[in-house]
Motif scaffolding. Sequence first.
Motif, PDB file in Angstrom:
ATOM      1  N   ASP A  41       0.819  -1.220   0.000  1.00 10.81           N
ATOM      2  CA  ASP A  41       0.000   0.000   0.000  1.00 10.81           C
ATOM      3  C   ASP A  41       0.852   1.269   0.000  1.00 10.81           C
ATOM      4  O   ASP A  41       0.426   2.296  -0.513  1.00 10.81           O
ATOM      5  N   GLU A  44       1.609   1.797  -3.592  1.00 11.47           N
ATOM      6  CA  GLU A  44       0.502   2.406  -4.333  1.00 11.47           C
ATOM      7  C   GLU A  44       0.363   3.887  -4.035  1.00 11.47           C
ATOM      8  O   GLU A  44       0.146   4.699  -4.938  1.00 11.47           O
ATOM      9  N   THR A  48       0.701   6.661  -6.911  1.00 10.00           N
ATOM     10  CA  THR A  48      -0.376   7.627  -7.154  1.00 10.00           C
ATOM     11  C   THR A  48       0.178   9.052  -7.163  1.00 10.00           C
ATOM     12  O   THR A  48      -0.125   9.856  -8.043  1.00 10.00           O
TER      13      THR A  48
END
Lengths: 340, 340
Positions: A41, A44, A48
Motif C-alpha cells: 500500500d 501504491e 499515485t
Amino acid sequence: MTQKAPEPKKRANLRDVAKAAGVSVATVSRVLNEPGVVKKDTLEKVQTAIARLKFVPSAAARAINSGRTRFVGALVPTLDNAIFARFLAALERTLSQHDLSLVVATTDSDLEIEAEKAKSLVDIGAEGLIITGAAHSAALHDLIERTMLPTIITSFYDTENPLPTIGYDNAGAAQLALQHLIDLGHQRISVVHGPTHDNDRTRARLSGLRALPMASELTTFETDFSHQGGADAARQICALPQKPDAILCLSDVVALGVLFGLQAEGVSVPGDVSLVGIDDLPSSAVAVPPITTVHLPVTQMGERSAVALADWIAEQKKPGPERLEARLVERQSAIRRNTG
Amino acid sequence: MTQKAPEPKKRANLRDVAKAAGVSVATVSRVLNEPGVVKKDTLEKVQTAIARLKFVPSAAARAINSGRTRFVGALVPTLDNAIFARFLAALERTLSQHDLSLVVATTDSDLEIEAEKAKSLVDIGAEGLIITGAAHSAALHDLIERTMLPTIITSFYDTENPLPTIGYDNAGAAQLALQHLIDLGHQRISVVHGPTHDNDRTRARLSGLRALPMASELTTFETDFSHQGGADAARQICALPQKPDAILCLSDVVALGVLFGLQAEGVSVPGDVSLVGIDDLPSSAVAVPPITTVHLPVTQMGERSAVALADWIAEQKKPGPERLEARLVERQSAIRRNTG
DNA sequence: CTCGCTAATGTAACTAGTTACAGAGGTTGC
DNA sequence: GCAACCTCTGTAACTAGTTACATTAGCGAG
C-alpha cells in the motif's frame, strides 16, 4: 468558485513526491529502483503521487550518483554515405542491447571540426567514443588522454595504435580489387577516389595500390565523395586520348556515379571497360550491371565496436584490436580482357 | 627510490582542484565559467592544478544545476535511406549552432520500438524530441504529455495536430507526381511504394493519389523500402500481361531500384515506360536517365526543426506548424505519351 | 589614520537524486 | 517473557557542481 490555482510550472522532484505521498525520499527512491522491498500500500500511495505530480526522475541527478550517463558518442565524416549509415545502424542497435544510447556527430572530414565535436560530446557526458580512422588532431588526442575516455578507432586496422582499432585493412582491400583487375588481364587501369585530405582511409587504400607491381601503370583521379563526383570523373576519363580498359573506384558511391557517367557517355560496362568498387553497398548488387566490389564488413564492425566499447566502459579494461576481413564480391561489372 | 605512488584511480573533482591550488571551490568554478573575474596569478595556479590533476568537469553535476543537458533526441525509421541521412545532417548542423547535440535513435518503422527508444532518450536526459510522422503509440503520446517535453513532428504537415508539425504535404507531393504523369498523357500507371504498416507518410501519399480522378486506373505494388525492393517490383510489373506506360514510385530509393529492375529486363526508360519518383535524392539527378521526381525539402526541414526546437527549449514557447513546399523536378525519366 | 569603495575570494547552501545506517514494529524461538 | 530477527521506513550524508551572500584585501580620499 475559485479555480484550482495554476500549478507551479516547476517540475516535481523526489522530495515533492515524498511529501505528497507522506513518506520519505528514500522510500520514493525505492519505489523507483527496487519496488519489491516496499510494502504494497505504500507502493501504491507513492505511485499515485508520482502519477498525480507527473514526476519524471532527473537524468542528471541520477547520473551524478551513478557516475553513468548511459550514452556514447560516435564521430563519422558524414551521414550522407550509406557506408556510415550502415555502420551506425549496427552500432546503435548493438549499443542499445547494452543499454547504451548513441550520440552521432558528423565531422565533414575535417579534423578541427572533429576535435570540437568530440569536446562537446565529452561536455555533455559521453562515456565513450567511436572515431573513424587513425589520423586525428592533437586536440583530440589530448582530450582522449586527459579524460581517459574509452575510445575505439574504426574503419582502420592497426595493431600499433595505442587505441584499439576495430576495422579492416584498407591497403589490403584496395589491393584485392586491383589484383582482381590484373588477374582479369587488364593493363590500363584508372583509379577514381574521394578526397585524401584529412582522410587516412583513402590514403591507405592508395598506398596499398602503390605497393603492387602494376602501380606504375595507374592513373588516378581525385573527385567528390558522391555519385556526382563519380559521374564527373567518368566524363573526364572518357575525354582521355586513350581510354583505360578498367576503372577501379575506391568507394562504391563513386563507382555507381562512374557507372552512370559512363552510361551517359555511351560507354558499355563491362563491354568497353571493367569497373570495380570498394564497400559493397546494397545498390551495387542491384545496379545494371551489378558491380564487382570488395565487401567491407561494416555491419560487423558496428557490432564489434559496440560490444568492445560497452565492455570497456563496464569493466575498465581496454580491448585489443580486431581485424575484420574484406573480401572480393565478383559480379558482372568486370570481365576478362584478352591481352595483346 | 620509491616510485611515485600510483595515483588514485578516481577522477579529480572540483574540490580536489581547489585543495591542490589552495583556493576555494567557488574560485575554481569561476576559473571555469568566468575567468575574467579571477586575479591573474590565482587563475594560473588553478589552471596548473587542473592540468596536473587532469580535471574534467562532470557533465552530470553541471546539468543538475542548470537543468540543462544540452542535447535532444531524434527518432527516425532508419539511417539506411539517404532521405533521413540528409535530414539528420541538416538537423545536426543547425542544432550544433544552437549549442545542442543530437542523439539519434532508429525505430525500424515500429511504433513499439519508437516508444521504447523515446523512453530511453528521456531517461538519459534529452531536452527535446524530433519524431517522424504523426502516428505514434499511446505510450509515446503519454510520455510526451507527462514530461511536457518539447517535441516536433517532421516529414508531415498538419495544422490540427496538438504538436507542432514541420514538414510537407505528403498527399500533395504524391498528387504532384501523379498529375505530372497524367499531364504527359499516361493512362496505365503502376504505383510502387514501401510498407504502409506503421508508416503514415506512405499512407498519406497513397490517399493523396486516391483523391485524384485517375485513381481507379492505378495498380499498386507494395515492396521493401530499398533498391532491391524496387527491382523486385519492376520484375513483377514486367511479368504483367499488360505493362503500364508509367510507373510512379512513392520514394526515390524504390524508383532507382525500379529503374535498375527495368534495365535488367531490357525495358527502356523513358522509351517504353515513364518513371517518376518522390524525394529527389542526389542519385536521382545522376542516374541514367536522370529521374523526374518531387523534391522534398528535407535539408530545410532539418534546419527549421532545429531552430524551432532550440527556441522552444530556450523560451518555453511552443512553435506553430510550418509547411514546406514540395515541387516537381522534371528530368528525363518521364516523357509525353500519345494517347490512343 | 580611518572611511569608503571595489575587486577578489571564501563559506555554505543550494540542485535532485542514491544509499549507509538507524530505528520502529511485528513475529518467532527458546 | 525476552532475545533475536526480519520487514519496512526514515534520517542524513553523500555525489559534483553553481551561486547568493559574506568577508577580506588593497587603495585612494578626506
